[in-house]
Every structure is written in C-alpha cells, then in structure tokens.
Design an enzyme around this catalytic site. Structure first.
Site, PDB file in Angstrom:
ATOM      1  N   SER A 297       1.288  -1.099  -0.270  1.00 39.47           N
ATOM      2  CA  SER A 297       0.089   0.294  -0.026  1.00 39.47           C
ATOM      3  C   SER A 297       0.420   1.302   0.051  1.00 39.47           C
ATOM      4  O   SER A 297       1.668   1.863  -0.852  1.00 39.47           O
ATOM      5  CB  SER A 297      -1.292  -0.291   1.067  1.00 39.47           C
ATOM      6  OG  SER A 297      -2.342   1.299   0.839  1.00 39.47           O
TER       7      SER A 297
ATOM      8  N   ASP B 189      -9.014  -4.224  -5.690  1.00 38.08           N
ATOM      9  CA  ASP B 189      -8.526  -3.766  -5.194  1.00 38.08           C
ATOM     10  C   ASP B 189      -9.544  -2.540  -4.906  1.00 38.08           C
ATOM     11  O   ASP B 189      -9.270  -1.545  -5.791  1.00 38.08           O
ATOM     12  CB  ASP B 189      -6.949  -3.141  -4.557  1.00 38.08           C
ATOM     13  CG  ASP B 189      -6.715  -2.684  -3.404  1.00 38.08           C
ATOM     14  OD1 ASP B 189      -7.286  -1.531  -3.383  1.00 38.08           O
ATOM     15  OD2 ASP B 189      -5.611  -3.153  -3.180  1.00 38.08           O
TER      16      ASP B 189
ATOM     17  N   HIS C 281      -8.622  -4.605   0.404  1.00 41.31           N
ATOM     18  CA  HIS C 281      -6.939  -4.317  -0.366  1.00 41.31           C
ATOM     19  C   HIS C 281      -6.187  -5.416   0.144  1.00 41.31           C
ATOM     20  O   HIS C 281      -5.058  -5.295   0.421  1.00 41.31           O
ATOM     21  CB  HIS C 281      -6.810  -2.735   0.479  1.00 41.31           C
ATOM     22  CG  HIS C 281      -5.473  -1.988   0.567  1.00 41.31           C
ATOM     23  ND1 HIS C 281      -5.415  -1.532  -0.885  1.00 41.31           N
ATOM     24  CD2 HIS C 281      -4.995  -1.354   1.748  1.00 41.31           C
ATOM     25  CE1 HIS C 281      -3.916  -0.979  -0.700  1.00 41.31           C
ATOM     26  NE2 HIS C 281      -3.757  -0.446   0.663  1.00 41.31           N
TER      27      HIS C 281
END
Length: 307
Positions: free
Chosen positions: A114, A265, A293
């Site tokens: 991320s 995602d 995610h």
C-alpha cells in the site's frame, strides 16, 4: 461444539530500540529473523500506520533478517511536531539511517505494501546501488488521481450516496481540503467529525455494507494522529512531483521486482500495479484473484514469495 481460533504465533524480535533524534523525530525499530540472512527493509502502510511483528511473520526467518520501523509520527516513534519534516522522502532517509545504524551496507531487499510500496519504491530510486530486489504489494503511486480524483469522481460510480454526502459537507472545497481543515482546527468536536466521515472513506470504498462510523475505541488519539498524517500528505500531493515514481522508473529498471496486487482492490485500483509493471522491464506481476486491499489469498501468495 465450541471452536477456538488459534492465535497467530508472532516471532520474537532480535533487536529493538530508537534511532537518534533527527528533526524532532525519534524512530522506533525492531528486527526479526537471522542477522546473517539476507536483509529485508520493510516500509509499513498508511500513511500513518505502524510496523507490526506479524509483518515479519510472513517471511522465512531462517533465510531473512527482517527490519521494521515506525515512520515519523507513527506507532512507537516519538515526535516533537507531528507533521514537521514528515514526508515520504523523510521516511526514505530514515530507512537508510536505520541500515547504517545496524551496520548494513547492502545488498538489501526492499519491501512494502500500500503506501509502504510507494516509500519502498522511492527508497530504491534514491539508493539503487544497495537494493538487490524489490517486493511490493497493493501498489499505491501517490498521484492526485490515485487519491483525490478517485475518491471524488470515480468512486461516485459505486458509492454516489456516500461521496455526495461528503461533497455537500465540503461545499466549494475538495473533500480532502475540507476535512483537513477540520482535523487541524484544534477543536475536538471538529476533529471527531472528520474522523467519522473522512476517516471512514478508505473503508467505505470497496465495502459491501459501508457506513460512516467512529472507531470502537473510546480514545481516538491514535486514529486522529494517523488521519492527520494522511490528510497532510494528501492535500500536499504526498510531497512528490506529478507521477514521480513512474517518471523515475528507469533508475530501478534493472532491479528484479515482484509486484503483487488483488484484482479487485478498490482502495488502490489495479491500474497502478499494471502501470508500474509496464514501467519496469524485469518485473513480475502477480495478480491475486481476490477483492479488497488485502486478503487471505494475498497473504498466501506473499508467504510463498517470502518463503
């Protein structure tokens, strides 16, 4: 019959402590695994998240020496001014300071998921000579259209009821700018309002039963600190040039890179992983057939990669 879920066994740290203070920030670090193994420098997500022992548990700790740290203002790291010199570039510098503190000159594997993928890629672009591999997941490139345009325009196609409410609250300002003004107003009621609505946005996008809600904790100190870091990064375009990572991809084009991303995602759409893969000729792209995610399937893929 009652079923008990076995708690994940977390590894014990080899070493932990704080780096000497720089810019009013004292960085907490912890290491795991084999000090004689291949070093892996990990960057946690957020921005505003923290490093955890479970992040090291994904790795084969007999083969790797996993190095974790809490970025500025995050987790156990200490600060004088939360937002002063708190940028992705500063996290990169702290990563190098940590390696020097541990006496590691390279080669190093850089890792992150991320927002952590963004910092890991920036680190590799700044210090390509010491990076042997890049392992990144749930790619986030930090461009305006990856955050503000996605939240205010593209997410409207899936969550018009929620996005419209935020836009009405924001008035003539962008959603990020409006809620940043609440977060930095110094008024606890306004800060909680921002936490309830803006703080829920990342979880809403991709959720089947979304809602604007406050955290379960009675004390929102940690959540507000994290959200303030994120909001400050967002309204300042993550303190980067437009499309900086892709434009500088040539600096790391020779480094073996593995990119892992869930197909669906909605927090960090797959487009970012695809564009990064196409900018790096020797990269491998692993598309996980899952949504969200993060996911159990993604964890399985990462454990295989880090095995």
């Amino acid at each position: 019959m009652i079923f008990f879920h076995r708690k994940e066994k977390l590894p014990k740290s080899v070493m932990s402590g704080w780096l000497p203070s720089v810019d009013g920030h004292q960085i907490y670090y912890h290491t795991y695994g084999n000090p004689a193994g291949a070093p892996v420098l990990c960057f946690h997500g957020g921005p505003g998240g923290s490093s955890k022992a479970k992040h090291a548990a994904r790795f084969n700790l007999k083969k790797y020496y996993v190095i974790l740290f809490d970025q500025r203002g995050c987790g156990k790291s200490k600060y004088t001014d939360l937002l002063y010199k708190n940028t992705p570039a500063d996290a990169v510098v702290d990563g190098m300071r940590l390696l020097e503190h541990l006496g590691i000159g390279g080669p190093v594997i850089v890792n992150g998921g991320s927002y952590g993928s963004l910092v890991a890629l920036l680190f590799a672009q700044k210090y390509p000579k010491i990076v042997s591999k890049i392992w990144v997941a749930s790619i986030f490139l930090g461009r305006r259209h990856d955050v503000q345009d996605w939240q205010e325009r593209d997410a409207m196609r899936f969550y018009p009821d929620f996005i419209t409410k935020l836009q009405k609250m924001a008035g003539k300002k962008s959603i990020s700018e409006y809620f940043a003004s609440l977060l930095f107003s110094g008024q606890p009621s306004q800060e909680r309002r921002a936490l309830q609505y803006y703080g829920s946005l990342e979880c809403i996008v991709g959720a089947l039963e979304p809602s604007f809600s406050l955290p379960d904790d009675a004390d929102y100190t940690d959540e507000l600190r994290s959200l303030k870091i994120m909001a400050n990064m967002t309204v300042n375009n993550f303190f980067m040039q437009d499309n900086q990572i892709i434009k500088n991809a040539s600096k790391i084009k020779h480094i073996p890179t593995v990119i892992v991303h869930n197909r669906l995602d909605m927090c960090c759409p797959f487009e970012q992983a695809w564009q990064l893969h196409n900018a790096l000729p020797v990269s491998e792209l692993i598309v996980v057939p899952s949504h969200g995610h993060g996911s159990d399937k993604m964890n399985e893929v990462l454990k295989q990669l880090y095995g």
